[in-house]
Design a protein around this motif. Structure first.
Motif, PDB file in Angstrom:
ATOM      1  N   THR A  54      -5.455   5.340  11.109  1.00 38.86           N
ATOM      2  CA  THR A  54      -5.055   6.712  10.782  1.00 38.86           C
ATOM      3  C   THR A  54      -4.117   7.275  11.843  1.00 38.86           C
ATOM      4  OG1 THR A  54      -7.156   7.110   9.625  1.00 38.86           O
ATOM      5  CG2 THR A  54      -5.895   9.048  10.301  1.00 38.86           C
ATOM      6  N   ILE A  55      -4.439   7.031  13.096  1.00 41.88           N
ATOM      7  CA  ILE A  55      -3.556   7.489  14.186  1.00 41.88           C
ATOM      8  C   ILE A  55      -2.167   6.889  14.027  1.00 41.88           C
ATOM      9  CG2 ILE A  55      -3.148   7.409  16.691  1.00 41.88           C
ATOM     10  CD1 ILE A  55      -6.218   7.391  17.034  1.00 41.88           C
ATOM     11  N   GLN A  56      -2.110   5.589  13.730  1.00 40.16           N
ATOM     12  CA  GLN A  56      -0.811   4.919  13.571  1.00 40.16           C
ATOM     13  C   GLN A  56      -0.017   5.537  12.415  1.00 40.16           C
ATOM     14  OE1 GLN A  56       0.024   2.846  16.036  1.00 40.16           O
ATOM     15  NE2 GLN A  56      -2.039   3.360  16.735  1.00 40.16           N
ATOM     16  N   LEU A  57      -0.685   5.861  11.331  1.00 42.25           N
ATOM     17  CA  LEU A  57       0.000   6.474  10.188  1.00 42.25           C
ATOM     18  C   LEU A  57       0.511   7.864  10.545  1.00 42.25           C
ATOM     19  CD1 LEU A  57      -2.365   5.436   7.244  1.00 42.25           C
ATOM     20  CD2 LEU A  57      -0.047   4.598   7.663  1.00 42.25           C
ATOM     21  N   LEU A  58      -0.315   8.655  11.215  1.00 46.49           N
ATOM     22  CA  LEU A  58       0.090  10.007  11.598  1.00 46.49           C
ATOM     23  C   LEU A  58       1.275   9.992  12.560  1.00 46.49           C
ATOM     24  CD1 LEU A  58      -3.452  11.600  12.051  1.00 46.49           C
ATOM     25  CD2 LEU A  58      -1.741  12.267  10.344  1.00 46.49           C
ATOM     26  N   MET A  59       1.348   8.952  13.394  1.00 49.07           N
ATOM     27  CA  MET A  59       2.450   8.820  14.342  1.00 49.07           C
ATOM     28  C   MET A  59       3.726   8.322  13.677  1.00 49.07           C
ATOM     29  SD  MET A  59       0.270   7.077  17.466  1.00 49.07           S
ATOM     30  CE  MET A  59       1.634   5.979  17.785  1.00 49.07           C
ATOM     31  N   THR A  60       3.631   7.874  12.433  1.00 51.54           N
ATOM     32  CA  THR A  60       4.744   7.169  11.792  1.00 51.54           C
ATOM     33  C   THR A  60       5.275   7.888  10.568  1.00 51.54           C
ATOM     34  OG1 THR A  60       3.565   5.157  12.475  1.00 51.54           O
ATOM     35  CG2 THR A  60       5.423   4.838  11.051  1.00 51.54           C
ATOM     36  N   LEU A  61       4.556   8.897  10.085  1.00 54.84           N
ATOM     37  CA  LEU A  61       4.952   9.600   8.862  1.00 54.84           C
ATOM     38  C   LEU A  61       6.322  10.244   8.998  1.00 54.84           C
ATOM     39  CD1 LEU A  61       1.671  11.338   7.720  1.00 54.84           C
ATOM     40  CD2 LEU A  61       2.947   9.600   6.475  1.00 54.84           C
ATOM     41  N   LEU A 112      27.838  10.799   4.663  1.00 57.67           N
ATOM     42  CA  LEU A 112      26.379  10.763   4.642  1.00 57.67           C
ATOM     43  C   LEU A 112      25.871  10.153   5.945  1.00 57.67           C
ATOM     44  CD1 LEU A 112      25.607   9.493   1.026  1.00 57.67           C
ATOM     45  CD2 LEU A 112      25.917  11.848   1.820  1.00 57.67           C
ATOM     46  N   ILE A 113      24.800  10.710   6.481  1.00 60.29           N
ATOM     47  CA  ILE A 113      24.168  10.183   7.693  1.00 60.29           C
ATOM     48  C   ILE A 113      22.804   9.628   7.320  1.00 60.29           C
ATOM     49  CG2 ILE A 113      23.309  10.718  10.005  1.00 60.29           C
ATOM     50  CD1 ILE A 113      25.263  13.079  10.042  1.00 60.29           C
ATOM     51  N   ILE A 114      22.594   8.357   7.625  1.00 62.49           N
ATOM     52  CA  ILE A 114      21.298   7.712   7.361  1.00 62.49           C
ATOM     53  C   ILE A 114      20.745   7.239   8.695  1.00 62.49           C
ATOM     54  CG2 ILE A 114      20.119   5.829   6.174  1.00 62.49           C
ATOM     55  CD1 ILE A 114      22.452   5.885   4.143  1.00 62.49           C
ATOM     56  N   CYS A 115      19.610   7.798   9.094  1.00 57.82           N
ATOM     57  CA  CYS A 115      19.017   7.450  10.397  1.00 57.82           C
ATOM     58  C   CYS A 115      17.560   7.105  10.198  1.00 57.82           C
ATOM     59  CB  CYS A 115      19.164   8.612  11.378  1.00 57.82           C
ATOM     60  SG  CYS A 115      18.529   8.256  13.031  1.00 57.82           S
ATOM     61  N   SER A 116      17.156   5.927  10.664  1.00 59.13           N
ATOM     62  CA  SER A 116      15.772   5.465  10.471  1.00 59.13           C
ATOM     63  C   SER A 116      14.882   5.829  11.645  1.00 59.13           C
ATOM     64  CB  SER A 116      15.752   3.944  10.297  1.00 59.13           C
ATOM     65  OG  SER A 116      16.122   3.300  11.499  1.00 59.13           O
ATOM     66  N   ASN A 117      15.421   6.570  12.624  1.00 59.10           N
ATOM     67  CA  ASN A 117      14.679   6.804  13.864  1.00 59.10           C
ATOM     68  C   ASN A 117      13.968   8.146  13.920  1.00 59.10           C
ATOM     69  OD1 ASN A 117      16.974   4.860  14.366  1.00 59.10           O
ATOM     70  ND2 ASN A 117      15.776   4.574  16.215  1.00 59.10           N
ATOM     71  N   GLY A 118      13.913   8.859  12.800  1.00 54.19           N
ATOM     72  CA  GLY A 118      13.155  10.095  12.780  1.00 54.19           C
ATOM     73  C   GLY A 118      14.040  11.336  12.838  1.00 54.19           C
ATOM     74  N   TYR A 133       0.830  -1.202   0.000  1.00 53.25           N
ATOM     75  CA  TYR A 133       0.000   0.000   0.000  1.00 53.25           C
ATOM     76  C   TYR A 133       0.869   1.260   0.000  1.00 53.25           C
ATOM     77  CZ  TYR A 133      -3.602   3.376   1.046  1.00 53.25           C
ATOM     78  OH  TYR A 133      -4.445   4.456   0.960  1.00 53.25           O
ATOM     79  N   LEU A 134       1.899   1.271   0.857  1.00 53.45           N
ATOM     80  CA  LEU A 134       2.765   2.450   0.946  1.00 53.45           C
ATOM     81  C   LEU A 134       3.466   2.710  -0.385  1.00 53.45           C
ATOM     82  CD1 LEU A 134       4.408   1.912   4.457  1.00 53.45           C
ATOM     83  CD2 LEU A 134       2.533   3.451   3.873  1.00 53.45           C
ATOM     84  N   GLU A 135       3.898   1.647  -1.034  1.00 55.16           N
ATOM     85  CA  GLU A 135       4.585   1.800  -2.313  1.00 55.16           C
ATOM     86  C   GLU A 135       3.637   2.331  -3.380  1.00 55.16           C
ATOM     87  OE1 GLU A 135       7.255  -0.847  -5.476  1.00 55.16           O
ATOM     88  OE2 GLU A 135       6.567  -1.739  -3.588  1.00 55.16           O
ATOM     89  N   SER A 136       2.409   1.844  -3.378  1.00 55.85           N
ATOM     90  CA  SER A 136       1.446   2.284  -4.392  1.00 55.85           C
ATOM     91  C   SER A 136       1.044   3.746  -4.195  1.00 55.85           C
ATOM     92  CB  SER A 136       0.196   1.395  -4.365  1.00 55.85           C
ATOM     93  OG  SER A 136      -0.545   1.594  -3.168  1.00 55.85           O
ATOM     94  N   LYS A 137       1.081   4.206  -2.961  1.00 56.73           N
ATOM     95  CA  LYS A 137       0.671   5.584  -2.652  1.00 56.73           C
ATOM     96  C   LYS A 137       1.863   6.516  -2.454  1.00 56.73           C
ATOM     97  CE  LYS A 137      -3.629   4.332  -2.739  1.00 56.73           C
ATOM     98  NZ  LYS A 137      -4.490   4.729  -3.862  1.00 56.73           N
ATOM     99  N   GLU A 138       3.093   5.972  -2.558  1.00 57.51           N
ATOM    100  CA  GLU A 138       4.325   6.741  -2.388  1.00 57.51           C
ATOM    101  C   GLU A 138       4.361   7.469  -1.043  1.00 57.51           C
ATOM    102  OE1 GLU A 138       4.717   9.267  -5.801  1.00 57.51           O
ATOM    103  OE2 GLU A 138       5.337   7.624  -7.096  1.00 57.51           O
ATOM    104  N   LEU A 139       3.989   6.735  -0.005  1.00 55.72           N
ATOM    105  CA  LEU A 139       4.052   7.271   1.357  1.00 55.72           C
ATOM    106  C   LEU A 139       5.359   6.837   2.013  1.00 55.72           C
ATOM    107  CD1 LEU A 139       0.419   6.579   2.649  1.00 55.72           C
ATOM    108  CD2 LEU A 139       1.378   8.768   1.933  1.00 55.72           C
ATOM    109  N   SER A 140       6.000   7.755   2.729  1.00 50.25           N
ATOM    110  CA  SER A 140       7.269   7.455   3.404  1.00 50.25           C
ATOM    111  C   SER A 140       7.060   7.488   4.912  1.00 50.25           C
ATOM    112  CB  SER A 140       8.330   8.482   3.000  1.00 50.25           C
ATOM    113  OG  SER A 140       9.519   8.267   3.709  1.00 50.25           O
ATOM    114  N   LEU A 141       7.417   6.392   5.592  1.00 44.39           N
ATOM    115  CA  LEU A 141       7.290   6.297   7.042  1.00 44.39           C
ATOM    116  C   LEU A 141       8.672   6.191   7.674  1.00 44.39           C
ATOM    117  CD1 LEU A 141       4.374   3.700   7.419  1.00 44.39           C
ATOM    118  CD2 LEU A 141       4.223   6.170   7.060  1.00 44.39           C
ATOM    119  N   VAL A 142       8.765   6.646   8.922  1.00 47.18           N
ATOM    120  CA  VAL A 142       9.992   6.435   9.696  1.00 47.18           C
ATOM    121  C   VAL A 142      10.131   4.934   9.909  1.00 47.18           C
ATOM    122  CG1 VAL A 142      11.143   6.842  11.907  1.00 47.18           C
ATOM    123  CG2 VAL A 142       9.820   8.678  10.833  1.00 47.18           C
ATOM    124  N   LYS A 143      11.259   4.365   9.496  1.00 50.85           N
ATOM    125  CA  LYS A 143      11.374   2.903   9.430  1.00 50.85           C
ATOM    126  C   LYS A 143      11.240   2.224  10.783  1.00 50.85           C
ATOM    127  CE  LYS A 143      13.745   2.456   5.057  1.00 50.85           C
ATOM    128  NZ  LYS A 143      13.337   3.763   4.574  1.00 50.85           N
TER     129      LYS A 143
END
Length: 678
Positions: A270-277, A398-404, A200-210
């Motif tokens: 929706t709450i989970q998505l808003l907390m994870t964007l 380069l700095i890559i951080c998945s924690n927000g 779903y995320l790929e189809s909608k091009e949504l990016s979440l904090v990993k």
């Protein structure tokens, strides 16, 4: 058999090719006896799984590359009979096991789940009952239903989320969660939910904090398995969520995840998505942009730090604020394993940030947890280090951080401190690394596993002293030209121990690391007490009738005479009031004039002036001042301890009245000492 401590040892060792015993003892806070005992356990499990053992030679622990490679691909397939779970984590496991139960749960079920005796199981149940009450949930037993929970569905989910977050911060945490699913034959749900969400995320091009996405997948997997779903939201809560464009995604994803779940589940998703964007456009939440500005203004006022790049901070703060706002508003738990360290290492800053979040408390009407404050603190802490100069840009990292956002900023600040010669750039999304030409960077620092032809160093968002030292040595091996230090921390520790008795190895090690590598110590970052700054020489009184300019001038004279500030700094303080207004009046007749360090500060200092006749700031009757405290800050941190102590004294009406009635410097110093000791 593993326990969580020995597994934590394995997780730590597997990050290195070799590491000294001393480093691992300090890093994991183990005795040498505990280390060797745990290492023996680790090697037993490795041998059973046909993996190479870990060896110790001349005080160095050696990890074969073959082991590191195989460990990533080998499934240890742990169950309750193959590792020992701590008491607290057993209670979390019981909760999740019961949360997704497929039949009535008895004490015998719990004994089998944990592999413990009847009495141990009963004690774990008792501990869970006490914990559940803190979340408005009762854990009870009846003959008909066995062990089950009484409370609202949302409260039960909040506690489940808390248990999951805590377990994921522990060694073997994910394995413990999977054990709950396995016990009911539902471990496959994790893969199913992940596939649905990824597609779903790929189809909608949504990016979440990993890291948050991983947590969300586990939350939703357990809810998928859960049989009871009598979830309800209040009308106002629904309205808030429906106003978000993310609600359409919440509804669509909810239908895929819970086709039988009904409308209410769409609000939860929706709450989970808003907390994870990862990033939310400001157009989505213009009110939260205003809130970010208010918090920033409060921080500037509380710390007396004029912020230069306000737009950068405001954008970073907004990106962090959006998920935090929805977590706090809907009382979704947050577990921050770094909170205690943040409160220790950023003690004064933590308190200032806590006060600066008052607008967020007023907007949500909810208390903000220390874990939330901790994340805001590392956001501001990383920003305060942003202005430090880079000596060279010959090497780009380069700095890559998945924690927000907040974690990536504090990581950047630490790396900049350790490697001032490296020009650092943050990459917001791991997937973008493939698109970055390799000739534009020389090294990668990442919190997640990535592949690059350039050197890659795995790091944590908040590094310990041992991790800093190990990282420095590893980077210097790859880039010898950065090595301006001819002696390593380990060499110096060995030399000191050879010729003297060390009472506290951990403290000595930490102080040597800071001495060698902490660039911000150059200007004296040993934050002084208030009594070290306000002394007999810097405290004075006047019976003259002064205008506000002369009052600032007179208040600052002890700092000018001691060469702590230049005369241009006095002019800068006066010009700042003319430009901005009465911002230096913090209330109750107290003003704290200050300007930026680059306006003429030579050394950290404070001075105190008490006037017999009140001074009208900007000639305004509503701003009568009878105490002026001039602040000369050398940087963004050194003055924070003294300022925190001053703030506490000025907030105590009795101590403030004593200050205003004091007639000698000695009396002022005694009052300050009382405030420091409170």
């Amino acid at each position: 058999m593993f326990d969580q401590r020995s597994y934590k040892l394995l997780e730590e060792l597997i990050k290195h090719d070799k590491i000294t015993k001393q480093e691992i003892l300090i890093q994991l806070n183990l005795s040498e006896r505990q280390l060797m005992y745990d290492l023996e356990k680790v090697n037993e499990v490795l041998t059973v799984n046909d993996l190479p053992a870990i060896k110790v030679s001349n005080q160095v622990i050696i990890i074969k590359k073959q082991l590191k490679t195989l460990f990533k691909t080998t499934n240890l397939d742990l169950n309750a009979n193959q590792f020992v779970i701590s008491e607290q984590d057993r209670s979390y496991l019981i909760y999740l096991y019961t949360f997704i139960r497929r039949e009535p749960v008895s004490n015998y079920h719990i004994q089998l789940l944990l592999g413990v005796s009847k009495n141990t199981a009963l004690n774990d149940v008792k501990r869970l009952k006490e914990m559940s009450k803190n979340w408005n949930v009762d854990f009870i037993y009846t003959r008909l239903d066995g062990y089950h929970f009484v409370g609202t569905e949302l409260d039960k989910r909040r506690l489940a989320i808390y248990c999951i977050n805590h377990l994921l911060s522990q060694p073997l945490g994910k394995e413990i969660i999977v054990l709950a699913l396995k016990s009911w034959g539902k471990e496959g749900v994790l893969v199913e939910i992940q596939q649905i969400i990824d597609q779903y995320l790929e189809s909608k091009e949504l990016s979440l904090v990993k890291s948050r996405k991983r947590e969300m997948i586990i939350y939703l997997s357990l809810i998928k398995v859960r049989l009871v779903k009598d979830l309800t939201f209040k009308s106002l809560e629904k309205q808030i969520l429906e106003e978000q464009s993310m609600f359409e995604h919440g509804k669509a994803l909810s239908r895929k995840l819970f086709p039988e779940g009904g409308e209410e589940e769409s609000y939860f998703v929706t709450i989970q998505l808003l907390m994870t964007l990862h990033v939310v456009p400001i157009s989505e939440n213009p009110a939260l942009e205003v809130l970010a500005g208010q918090i920033m203004d409060e921080f500037e006022k509380n710390t007396l730090l004029p912020i230069q790049n306000k737009e950068f901070l405001k954008q970073s703060l907004y990106n962090h604020l959006v998920p935090a706002f929805y977590r706090i508003s809907f009382e979704m738990p947050l577990f921050n394993p770094l909170t205690k360290r943040i409160q220790t290492e950023y003690k004064e800053l933590f308190q200032f940030v806590k006060r600066s979040l008052t607008p967020l408390t007023l907007w949500t009407g909810k208390e903000i947890s220390e874990d939330e404050i901790g994340f805001f603190t590392i956001l501001f802490g990383g920003f305060l280090d942003k202005g430090k100069k880079v000596n060279s840009e010959k090497i780009t990292g380069l700095i890559i951080c998945s924690n927000g956002i907040s974690s990536s900023i504090i990581l950047e600040a630490q790396l900049r401190e350790l490697f001032p010669e490296i020009h650092l750039l943050r990459v917001s999304n791991r997937d973008r690394l493939e698109d970055i030409p390799t000739n534009t960077y020389d090294v990668v620092f990442s919190t997640v596993r990535v592949t690059s032809v350039k050197p890659v160093f795995m790091v944590k968002p908040l590094l310990s002293d041992v991790e800093k030292n190990y990282l420095i040595q590893s980077v210097l091996q790859q880039f010898p030209r950065l090595n301006e230090r001819n002696v390593s921390v380990d060499q110096l520790m060995d030399l000191i121990k050879k010729h003297s008795e060390v009472k506290d190895e951990h403290k000595l090690y930490s102080e040597i690391v800071h001495l060698f590598y902490a660039q911000n110590k150059i200007k004296g970052m040993d934050k002084p007490m208030l009594t070290e700054l306000l002394t007999k020489e810097t405290i004075h009184f006047t019976e003259e009738k002064l205008d506000w300019r002369n009052a600032i001038n007179k208040a600052s004279q002890p700092l000018v005479e001691s060469n702590k500030i230049k005369l241009q700094y006095v002019d800068a303080m006066i010009e700042k009031v003319e430009e901005v207004g009465t911002y230096i009046h913090i209330g109750k007749g107290v003003a704290i004039p200050h300007a930026r360090p680059e306006n003429g500060v030579n050394q950290l200092g404070m001075s105190f002036l008490r006037t017999k006749s009140p001074v009208l700031l900007l000639n305004q009757e509503e701003h009568k001042i009878d105490i002026f405290i001039c602040l000369a800050a050398i940087d963004s941190e050194a003055h924070l301890k003294a300022l925190a102590q001053l703030t506490k004294i000025l907030g105590d009406n009795q101590l403030l009245e004593s200050l205003k009635s004091a007639e000698t410097a000695d009396q002022v110093i005694e009052i300050i000492k009382k405030g420091e000791n409170q």
